[in-house]
Design a protein around this motif. Sequence first.
Motif, PDB file in Angstrom:
ATOM      1  N   ALA A 116      20.901  44.102 -32.287  1.00 49.00           N
ATOM      2  CA  ALA A 116      19.849  43.686 -33.048  1.00 49.00           C
ATOM      3  C   ALA A 116      20.022  43.546 -34.578  1.00 49.00           C
ATOM      4  CB  ALA A 116      18.537  44.551 -32.606  1.00 49.00           C
ATOM      5  N   ARG A 117      20.868  44.418 -34.993  1.00 46.64           N
ATOM      6  CA  ARG A 117      21.234  44.378 -36.365  1.00 46.64           C
ATOM      7  C   ARG A 117      22.366  43.431 -36.997  1.00 46.64           C
ATOM      8  NH1 ARG A 117      19.993  47.070 -41.521  1.00 46.64           N
ATOM      9  NH2 ARG A 117      22.091  46.690 -42.927  1.00 46.64           N
ATOM     10  N   PHE A 118      23.502  43.181 -36.081  1.00 45.42           N
ATOM     11  CA  PHE A 118      24.546  42.326 -36.327  1.00 45.42           C
ATOM     12  C   PHE A 118      24.587  41.215 -35.323  1.00 45.42           C
ATOM     13  CE2 PHE A 118      25.840  46.694 -37.521  1.00 45.42           C
ATOM     14  CZ  PHE A 118      25.778  46.494 -38.686  1.00 45.42           C
ATOM     15  N   GLY A 119      23.818  40.925 -34.239  1.00 50.89           N
ATOM     16  CA  GLY A 119      23.965  40.009 -33.328  1.00 50.89           C
ATOM     17  C   GLY A 119      24.890  40.190 -32.280  1.00 50.89           C
ATOM     18  N   SER A 120      25.068  39.616 -30.995  1.00 51.82           N
ATOM     19  CA  SER A 120      25.756  39.925 -29.973  1.00 51.82           C
ATOM     20  C   SER A 120      27.082  39.049 -29.866  1.00 51.82           C
ATOM     21  CB  SER A 120      25.045  39.630 -28.604  1.00 51.82           C
ATOM     22  OG  SER A 120      24.821  38.413 -28.532  1.00 51.82           O
ATOM     23  N   ASN A 121      27.395  38.292 -30.748  1.00 53.11           N
ATOM     24  CA  ASN A 121      28.558  37.417 -30.885  1.00 53.11           C
ATOM     25  C   ASN A 121      29.941  38.405 -31.125  1.00 53.11           C
ATOM     26  OD1 ASN A 121      30.069  34.981 -31.017  1.00 53.11           O
ATOM     27  ND2 ASN A 121      30.081  35.030 -33.163  1.00 53.11           N
ATOM     28  N   ASN A 122      30.729  38.242 -30.210  1.00 49.69           N
ATOM     29  CA  ASN A 122      32.053  39.093 -30.428  1.00 49.69           C
ATOM     30  C   ASN A 122      31.793  40.706 -30.131  1.00 49.69           C
ATOM     31  OD1 ASN A 122      33.823  36.727 -30.365  1.00 49.69           O
ATOM     32  ND2 ASN A 122      33.415  36.474 -32.565  1.00 49.69           N
ATOM     33  N   HIS A 123      30.663  40.920 -29.555  1.00 52.32           N
ATOM     34  CA  HIS A 123      30.409  42.479 -29.342  1.00 52.32           C
ATOM     35  C   HIS A 123      30.412  42.533 -27.976  1.00 52.32           C
ATOM     36  CE1 HIS A 123      28.528  46.326 -29.761  1.00 52.32           C
ATOM     37  NE2 HIS A 123      27.681  46.088 -28.982  1.00 52.32           N
ATOM     38  N   ARG A 124      31.004  43.565 -27.247  1.00 53.03           N
ATOM     39  CA  ARG A 124      30.817  43.921 -26.034  1.00 53.03           C
ATOM     40  C   ARG A 124      30.222  45.202 -25.798  1.00 53.03           C
ATOM     41  NH1 ARG A 124      34.826  41.141 -23.122  1.00 53.03           N
ATOM     42  NH2 ARG A 124      34.198  42.076 -21.382  1.00 53.03           N
ATOM     43  N   ASN A 125      29.450  45.459 -24.834  1.00 47.31           N
ATOM     44  CA  ASN A 125      28.878  46.606 -24.272  1.00 47.31           C
ATOM     45  C   ASN A 125      29.724  46.979 -22.900  1.00 47.31           C
ATOM     46  OD1 ASN A 125      27.405  48.680 -23.574  1.00 47.31           O
ATOM     47  ND2 ASN A 125      25.472  47.519 -23.377  1.00 47.31           N
ATOM     48  N   GLN A 126      30.931  47.570 -23.107  1.00 47.42           N
ATOM     49  CA  GLN A 126      31.812  47.492 -21.789  1.00 47.42           C
ATOM     50  C   GLN A 126      32.696  48.534 -21.923  1.00 47.42           C
ATOM     51  OE1 GLN A 126      33.980  44.088 -20.755  1.00 47.42           O
ATOM     52  NE2 GLN A 126      34.753  44.922 -18.702  1.00 47.42           N
ATOM     53  N   ASP A 127      32.913  49.548 -20.927  1.00 44.46           N
ATOM     54  CA  ASP A 127      33.796  50.448 -20.955  1.00 44.46           C
ATOM     55  C   ASP A 127      35.326  49.822 -21.539  1.00 44.46           C
ATOM     56  OD1 ASP A 127      36.062  52.334 -20.561  1.00 44.46           O
ATOM     57  OD2 ASP A 127      35.254  53.004 -18.762  1.00 44.46           O
ATOM     58  N   ILE A 128      35.504  50.289 -22.932  1.00 45.07           N
ATOM     59  CA  ILE A 128      36.757  49.687 -23.567  1.00 45.07           C
ATOM     60  C   ILE A 128      38.059  49.761 -22.821  1.00 45.07           C
ATOM     61  CG2 ILE A 128      37.601  51.919 -24.706  1.00 45.07           C
ATOM     62  CD1 ILE A 128      37.421  48.158 -26.131  1.00 45.07           C
ATOM     63  N   SER A 129      38.103  50.764 -21.931  1.00 44.81           N
ATOM     64  CA  SER A 129      39.439  50.656 -21.033  1.00 44.81           C
ATOM     65  C   SER A 129      39.484  49.490 -19.843  1.00 44.81           C
ATOM     66  CB  SER A 129      39.814  52.128 -20.204  1.00 44.81           C
ATOM     67  OG  SER A 129      38.445  52.223 -19.441  1.00 44.81           O
TER      68      SER A 129
END
Length: 107
Positions: A49-62
């Motif tokens: 919401a603050r920075f946008g979803s472009n190049n943001h992942r909501n996934q286990d980093i591993s």
Amino acid sequence: MKKLKVIELFAGVGGFRLGLEDTDNFEVVWSNQFEPSTKMQHASKVYEARFGSNNHRNQDISEVPTEEILDADILVGGFPCQDYSVATTLHNSKGLIGKKGVLWWSI
């Protein structure tokens, strides 16, 4: 002056990003926030919401394929501290064997 490109892992709601980008010398080009023990990803939603979803992942980093992470000059991470925190009892502290205590290995 060219801005340094930053990857922000364990981003929470974007604390590193706010501080870095406020200097006008850094640009976050890729970020990740995932909370494995919750069904609702509140911190990630706040981040988007603050920075946008472009190049943001909501996934286990591993589980994120390395080739999907953009190139950058700097890597920052706000490691989950629950398994190390003095705010918990010694009996409940999990350290390196805790679910969140091992996440720093993903870097």
